[in-house]
Enzyme design. Structure first.
Site: not given
Length: 156
Positions: A92, A113, A121-122, A152
């Site tokens: 952040y 979002n 946003c993850h 991912e």
């Protein structure tokens, strides 16, 4: 508007499509939902892309249009999120410095979002841990964030 549920490996994802563009993706913790005006033509491309992401290649990106409703600041944050590659994260604080704002403002924009997963946003984490996801700092939503990041290839 068309709305339907997609079962993913990490939970039920509600998909909203309007005029051929995705206007909302949200995690459903319960299946208390009725599909609305499902039009196979408008959702085929969205379904194909989401299934490809979840089942085959989490680095593929999405080829469907988004129509996001938010403030100009939220759009700036969401644009920055779209620049974070799969398998990578930003804090952040890092995003806040990039956007010349505060980490709390970035977190608030992430929380607002309308299309998590597509607007990733993850991929934003706290300096000392995972941070939150979709407004939660523990529980099922944070488990979804953990799953998405592992899917991912990030194992921070």
């Amino acid at each position: 508007m068309t709305a339907f549920l997609l079962q993913t490996p990490c939970g039920l994802l509600q998909v909203q499509v309007e005029g051929g563009a995705v206007t909302g993706l949200s995690w459903r913790l319960q299946a208390d939902f009725r599909e609305r005006n499902v039009d196979a033509t408008s959702v085929h491309r969205v379904l194909r892309a989401l299934r490809y992401y979840f089942e085959i290649d989490p680095t593929c990106g999405f080829d469907f249009p988004l129509r996001l409703t938010g403030t100009p600041f939220q759009h700036r944050v969401w644009g920055a999120l779209l620049g974070i590659p799969a398998g990578q994260v930003r804090t952040y604080g890092t995003l806040a410095a990039q956007l010349q704002t505060s980490p709390r403002a970035v977190a608030a924009a992430c929380r607002a979002n309308p299309c998590p997963v597509a607007v990733p946003c993850h991929r934003v984490v706290a300096a000392t841990g995972l941070g939150g996801y979709c407004g939660a700092t523990r529980g099922p939503r944070l488990e979804i964030k953990k799953w998405l990041l592992a899917h991912e290839g990030w194992h921070g």
